[in-house]
Motif scaffolding. Structure first.
Motif, PDB file in Angstrom:
ATOM      1  N   ARG A 125      -7.961 -20.824   3.631  1.00  0.00           N
ATOM      2  CA  ARG A 125      -7.039 -20.860   4.761  1.00  0.00           C
ATOM      3  C   ARG A 125      -6.275 -22.182   4.740  1.00  0.00           C
ATOM      4  NH1 ARG A 125      -8.859 -16.535   4.511  1.00  0.00           N
ATOM      5  NH2 ARG A 125      -9.660 -15.165   6.156  1.00  0.00           N
ATOM      6  N   GLN A 126      -5.053 -22.141   5.261  1.00  0.00           N
ATOM      7  CA  GLN A 126      -4.299 -23.367   5.478  1.00  0.00           C
ATOM      8  C   GLN A 126      -4.462 -23.756   6.930  1.00  0.00           C
ATOM      9  OE1 GLN A 126      -0.293 -23.916   4.279  1.00  0.00           O
ATOM     10  NE2 GLN A 126      -0.632 -23.375   2.158  1.00  0.00           N
ATOM     11  N   LEU A 127      -5.170 -24.849   7.179  1.00  0.00           N
ATOM     12  CA  LEU A 127      -5.447 -25.328   8.532  1.00  0.00           C
ATOM     13  C   LEU A 127      -5.166 -26.824   8.590  1.00  0.00           C
ATOM     14  CD1 LEU A 127      -8.857 -23.480   9.123  1.00  0.00           C
ATOM     15  CD2 LEU A 127      -6.637 -22.825  10.052  1.00  0.00           C
ATOM     16  N   GLY A 128      -4.432 -27.233   9.609  1.00  0.00           N
ATOM     17  CA  GLY A 128      -4.141 -28.649   9.771  1.00  0.00           C
ATOM     18  C   GLY A 128      -3.393 -29.249   8.600  1.00  0.00           C
ATOM     19  N   GLY A 129      -2.608 -28.422   7.895  1.00  0.00           N
ATOM     20  CA  GLY A 129      -1.878 -28.923   6.733  1.00  0.00           C
ATOM     21  C   GLY A 129      -2.730 -29.074   5.495  1.00  0.00           C
ATOM     22  N   ALA A 130      -3.969 -28.591   5.535  1.00  0.00           N
ATOM     23  CA  ALA A 130      -4.875 -28.687   4.391  1.00  0.00           C
ATOM     24  C   ALA A 130      -5.267 -27.300   3.918  1.00  0.00           C
ATOM     25  CB  ALA A 130      -6.122 -29.484   4.759  1.00  0.00           C
ATOM     26  N   VAL A 131      -5.718 -27.207   2.683  1.00  0.00           N
ATOM     27  CA  VAL A 131      -6.238 -25.961   2.127  1.00  0.00           C
ATOM     28  C   VAL A 131      -7.752 -26.019   2.228  1.00  0.00           C
ATOM     29  CG1 VAL A 131      -6.406 -24.518   0.084  1.00  0.00           C
ATOM     30  CG2 VAL A 131      -4.280 -25.696   0.587  1.00  0.00           C
ATOM     31  N   ILE A 132      -8.331 -25.101   2.991  1.00  0.00           N
ATOM     32  CA  ILE A 132      -9.760 -25.130   3.274  1.00  0.00           C
ATOM     33  C   ILE A 132     -10.431 -23.958   2.570  1.00  0.00           C
ATOM     34  CG2 ILE A 132     -11.506 -25.277   5.066  1.00  0.00           C
ATOM     35  CD1 ILE A 132      -9.439 -27.533   5.138  1.00  0.00           C
ATOM     36  N   GLN A 133     -11.468 -24.241   1.813  1.00  0.00           N
ATOM     37  CA  GLN A 133     -12.274 -23.220   1.146  1.00  0.00           C
ATOM     38  C   GLN A 133     -13.564 -23.040   1.928  1.00  0.00           C
ATOM     39  OE1 GLN A 133     -11.807 -21.400  -2.099  1.00  0.00           O
ATOM     40  NE2 GLN A 133     -13.348 -20.273  -0.964  1.00  0.00           N
ATOM     41  N   ILE A 721      -3.851 -33.131   9.606  1.00  0.00           N
ATOM     42  CA  ILE A 721      -4.886 -34.076   9.202  1.00  0.00           C
ATOM     43  C   ILE A 721      -4.424 -34.854   7.974  1.00  0.00           C
ATOM     44  CG2 ILE A 721      -6.732 -32.631  10.136  1.00  0.00           C
ATOM     45  CD1 ILE A 721      -7.467 -31.885   7.256  1.00  0.00           C
ATOM     46  N   TYR A 722      -5.072 -35.992   7.745  1.00  0.00           N
ATOM     47  CA  TYR A 722      -4.763 -36.818   6.578  1.00  0.00           C
ATOM     48  C   TYR A 722      -6.039 -37.502   6.115  1.00  0.00           C
ATOM     49  CZ  TYR A 722      -4.786 -40.709   9.937  1.00  0.00           C
ATOM     50  OH  TYR A 722      -5.154 -41.609  10.901  1.00  0.00           O
ATOM     51  N   ARG A 723      -6.008 -38.039   4.890  1.00  0.00           N
ATOM     52  CA  ARG A 723      -7.153 -38.755   4.348  1.00  0.00           C
ATOM     53  C   ARG A 723      -7.086 -40.213   4.775  1.00  0.00           C
ATOM     54  NH1 ARG A 723     -10.481 -35.903   1.592  1.00  0.00           N
ATOM     55  NH2 ARG A 723      -9.764 -34.147   0.304  1.00  0.00           N
ATOM     56  N   ALA A 724      -8.232 -40.724   5.199  1.00  0.00           N
ATOM     57  CA  ALA A 724      -8.302 -42.112   5.642  1.00  0.00           C
ATOM     58  C   ALA A 724      -8.236 -43.055   4.441  1.00  0.00           C
ATOM     59  CB  ALA A 724      -9.592 -42.339   6.419  1.00  0.00           C
ATOM     60  N   ALA A 725      -7.723 -44.271   4.717  1.00  0.00           N
ATOM     61  CA  ALA A 725      -7.685 -45.349   3.726  1.00  0.00           C
ATOM     62  C   ALA A 725      -6.963 -44.959   2.440  1.00  0.00           C
ATOM     63  CB  ALA A 725      -9.096 -45.836   3.409  1.00  0.00           C
ATOM     64  N   THR A 726      -5.805 -44.324   2.575  1.00  0.00           N
ATOM     65  CA  THR A 726      -5.010 -43.959   1.395  1.00  0.00           C
ATOM     66  C   THR A 726      -3.601 -44.533   1.473  1.00  0.00           C
ATOM     67  OG1 THR A 726      -4.374 -41.860   2.451  1.00  0.00           O
ATOM     68  CG2 THR A 726      -6.287 -41.832   0.973  1.00  0.00           C
ATOM     69  N   GLY A 727      -3.353 -45.501   2.348  1.00  0.00           N
ATOM     70  CA  GLY A 727      -2.022 -46.067   2.495  1.00  0.00           C
ATOM     71  C   GLY A 727      -1.361 -45.574   3.761  1.00  0.00           C
TER      72      GLY A 727
END
Length: 837
Positions: A125-133, A721-727
């Protein structure tokens, strides 16, 4: 146009003239009977129309193949008619013929490959702008963000390149890339191929370009590589509009046929039959022109005759006694090979993207129609944009028509569907007027869920119809004077529940009790829903039941499992419910104060039930949640049973759980089973709306319990959502730039500068928190206030266990209690240090 003359067999020389056949007898309406001067013998090869035949129909002597439905009949393309050895069931409606204006959307839902599911769910599924398995138990296995992917476009590849050869080329450069990560793209030059490669590795594009630049071998020196935006995998699932299917069509070749008659009246009759559509060629209508007299012949000219029609099929509809004396045919409008045409069109589609299935063209009207479904969402729209109007190699003046089809699917309980079916039918005309069609597929074996699927050419029209259907599927919330109708007695399957069932049967509606929200939803016609609302309000007013929760300690829970709860139900029936999912375990009593007191007394007494304990314990035949005989039972793969309502509530309660590891497990055998439910099992037993809610809740739990890795965009109601500590992260949804280190928006400033500038407010906030006794979670910074109890705190944001005195964090509550006893000499309250659940 050159003609080919076909001479029909005449009477052999020397043969006596046969008695002329009776034309009216052949039509089934001769009034003279045996006194008729014409022959009533069936002419060889003659046919009698089913609508005029009298007497019993001949018995079907076909073999066992007749039990198998004809594949071509389903597509409206069977050429054999009654002589076909396969079944032509009356309950199946083949595709309607399509005119010269292109393929009709009316036949979108009739396809040999298409179906309610199209293909098994991939659990992505695409949730929060991410691809979730997702995996078993609806647990999140993996979360992939846009920043995790990189992609390149490789051009100037050899013309014969395939995904396999490109994968081998990448291997030569030291990159292992699966074939399904490589897609051929349309190339501006036929002598070269273009391919896009997407890899879940943010450094892939940069490393691959460097490797190609450094490589001087002949196999790679001519190729060109540029970085491109990495498209996100689409995933699948219900309640979303997708674009994977296309309809392709092209003109078919035709020819002209001339039917010569000696009788002008007979020629006129045949002309009228073709014009009315009662006579066909290859089961298709043709154009018949007004008969013309020339010498001793009267000729009927037929145009738009399918070029592939056999000679005898042109006159197949005509009775033997009305046959023309000869037939002449012209040359086809162009040379055509159906197999080659299908292969060419299919290969063009595969240049856009990989196909899930392809269905060879069938003939309808003047056009050949083929269908295909892409694996990736959006490829159908891309194919329509690139290939619509493509000049056909096998027809110089012909062009390919490609139409993208948008679709949306739903799963709904069969009983709810039957209740709302009249409402859906009311809207069907409106949807069809906008070329949006809804198919309702029969529930699969052992399933109580029906799949509904929209299809249409206009994505906005499909999305609008989807939203309206979602509103219908929400049902009508029962209210009384503006307030939701609810009673504690609605939570149990007792006497009040039986009254609700009686209302359902009386009004032919469905009533659903949402115990989590304390709401009642009604499904059915508006006037019936209003009447049910009045009856439910009266029941709620008359009922004096209350809901009381009796929490159990370890000894009481063990007694209840040994048969104590069975003793309670023998007295109270379904007024008592055993909740073994909650923590601590509890018994819920919905009834009078006397019922509650009786239950409390039995628990305090803890008398062992009479008879063997094994007969009193819950078995796999009892519901694993309420420990009663299951209503509308559901049996799991591990052999445990549930009431359908209890199973749904188990899933609903999980959506509001704060556990760190979200996973739906079986509560059978007194919660000892704990086997994760397979996703296929959950999808088959839950409505599509609830199933997607469970997946969404699992996703939210996954994010909230990983604040060090994943964060939500700080913009209210954004949800990205986004990944922490990536700029620096620029939200693609709201375009807000976010620092992924301190999770604040301070464009043009360092984290230290921003903290210094904002420290005035921060100091005031800290002072206010100290004054009010509020502390921040050390892990996710959620504000926490302690009002009572021990010093063990659980963060409501990330679920971390915290020691209130020193703010040290732990993975479990037991670890926290051990730390408090060891480091602080107690747990913060003046009670024994022994902790009971």
């Amino acid at each position: 146009m050159p003609r080919q003359t076909i001479r029909l067999p005449l009477r052999p020389a020397g043969a006596r003239p046969a008695k002329l056949p009776c034309m009216f007898f052949a039509q089934g309406r001769c009034r003279n009977g045996s006194s008729c001067t014409f022959s009533h013998d069936a002419a060889p090869g003659s046919t009698t129309r089913p609508d005029t035949a009298s007497g019993p129909k001949p018995t079907d002597t076909r073999d066992a193949k007749a039990k198998v439905t004809c594949h071509f009949f389903l597509k409206g393309a069977c050429l054999k008619g009654d002589s076909c050895p396969f079944a032509h069931p009356e309950s199946v409606n083949p595709s309607p013929a399509v005119g010269s204006g292109g393929p009709s959307t009316d036949d979108l839902l009739v396809s040999a490959n298409d179906g309610p599911e199209d293909k098994p769910d991939d659990w992505i599924r695409q949730l929060g702008g991410a691809v979730i398995q997702f995996g078993d138990g609806a647990a999140v296995l993996k979360a992939s963000l846009q920043s995790d992917f990189s992609a390149v476009r490789i051009s100037q590849l050899p013309a014969n390149s395939t995904p396999d050869t490109i994968s081998q080329l990448l291997g030569q450069l030291g990159f292992t890339v699966a074939v399904d990560k490589i897609r051929l793209a349309p190339s501006p030059h036929p002598s070269h191929r273009v391919a896009d490669v997407r890899v879940e590795d943010p450094t892939f594009a940069k490393r691959f370009i460097s490797a190609v630049d450094a490589q001087k071998e002949a196999s790679t020196k001519d190729i060109r590589v540029i970085p491109i935006n990495a498209p996100m995998p689409g995933g699948s699932g219900m309640h979303r509009v997708e674009c994977k299917k296309v309809l392709c069509s092209w003109y078919r070749p035709f020819m002209t046929a001339w039917l010569n008659f000696t009788s002008s009246g007979l020629a006129q009759t045949i002309h009228e039959k073709y014009t009315s559509g009662r006579y066909k060629v290859l089961n298709q209508n043709v154009t018949s022109h007004t008969p013309k007299r020339s010498g001793s012949w009267t000729t009927v000219m037929l145009t738009e005759v399918p070029a592939e029609a056999p000679d005898d099929d042109i006159t197949k509809s005509i009775p033997a006694n009305m046959m023309p004396r000869n037939i002449e045919t012209g040359t086809p409008s162009f040379k055509y090979n159906a197999r080659v045409a299908n292969a060419l069109v299919k290969s063009k589609l595969m240049e856009v993207g990989p196909l899930e299935w392809w269905e060879d063209a069938v003939f309808g009207g003047k056009r050949a129609k083929a269908k295909a479904r892409f694996q990736d969402d959006g490829d159908a729209a891309k194919a329509a944009s690139l290939l619509n109007g493509w000049e056909l190699p096998f027809h110089k003046k012909g062009k390919l028509t490609v139409q993208a089809i948008y679709s949306a699917r739903f799963k709904v309980q069969e009983r709810i569907y039957q209740a709302i079916k009249p409402i859906i039918e009311e809207h069907s005309a409106t949807w069809q007027a906008k070329k949006v069609y809804l198919a309702a597929y029969e529930p699969a074996r052992y399933s109580t869920l029906r799949v509904l699927k929209f299809e249409g050419e206009d994505n906005k029209a499909v999305a609008e119809a989807k939203r309206r259907l979602e509103q219908i599927l929400e049902g009508h919330m029962a209210t009384d004077k503006g307030k939701p109708i609810w009673s504690p007695a609605f939570t149990v399957n007792g006497d009040v529940f039986q009254k609700i069932k009686e209302i359902e049967q009386l009004l032919n509606i469905v009533i659903v009790r949402n115990k989590r929200l304390s709401r009642v939803y009604i499904f059915g016609l508006e006037d019936k829903c209003k009447e049910a609302e009045t009856r439910l309000a009266l029941i709620a007013q008359q009922d004096a039941s209350t809901t009381n929760i009796i929490k159990l300690d370890a000894a009481q829970f063990a007694w209840a499992c040994r048969g104590g709860f069975k003793s309670i139900t023998e007295v109270l029936g379904r007024k008592a419910r055993f909740d073994i999912v909650s923590d601590p375990k509890q018994i819920v009593v919905t009834g009078s104060e006397a019922d509650v007191k009786l239950t409390t007394d039995l628990i305090k007494a803890q008398k062992e039930p009479s008879g063997s304990s094994s007969s009193k314990q819950s078995t796999t035949d009892d519901c694993s949640i309420c420990w009663m005989e299951p209503e509308n039972p559901i049996t799991t793969d591990c052999g445990h049973s549930y009431c359908s309502d209890c199973f749904e509530q188990l899933c609903v309660s999980a959506t509001s759980s704060s556990k760190a590891d979200f996973i739906l497990r079986c509560e059978g055998d007194s919660s000892k089973c704990q086997e994760a439910f397979h996703l296929e099992f959950l999808q088959e037993r839950l409505s599509s709306q609830l199933f997607e809610e469970v997946l969404n809740a699992s996703f939210k739990s996954y994010v909230s319990h990983r604040p060090d890795a994943l964060r939500y965009c700080p913009t209210p109601d954004c949800g990205q959502i986004y990944r922490a500590a990536t700029g620096t992260f620029t939200c693609p949804n709201c375009l807000t730039p976010v620092c992924t280190t301190c999770h604040a928006t301070h464009q043009g400033m360092t984290c230290a500068d921003y903290k210094f500038v904002s420290s005035g407010g921060d100091i005031a906030l800290k002072q206010a928190k100290q004054r009010l006794g509020i502390k921040d979670c050390p892990k996710c910074k959620t504000a926490i206030e302690k009002t009572e109890g021990c010093d063990h705190m659980t963060c409501g944001g990330c679920g971390t266990h915290i020691c209130w005195k020193c703010l040290k964090t732990f993975g479990t509550g037991n670890e926290c209690y051990a730390h408090m006893n060891r480091a602080h000499g107690g747990i913060g309250i003046d009670v024994p240090d022994e902790v009971r659940w």
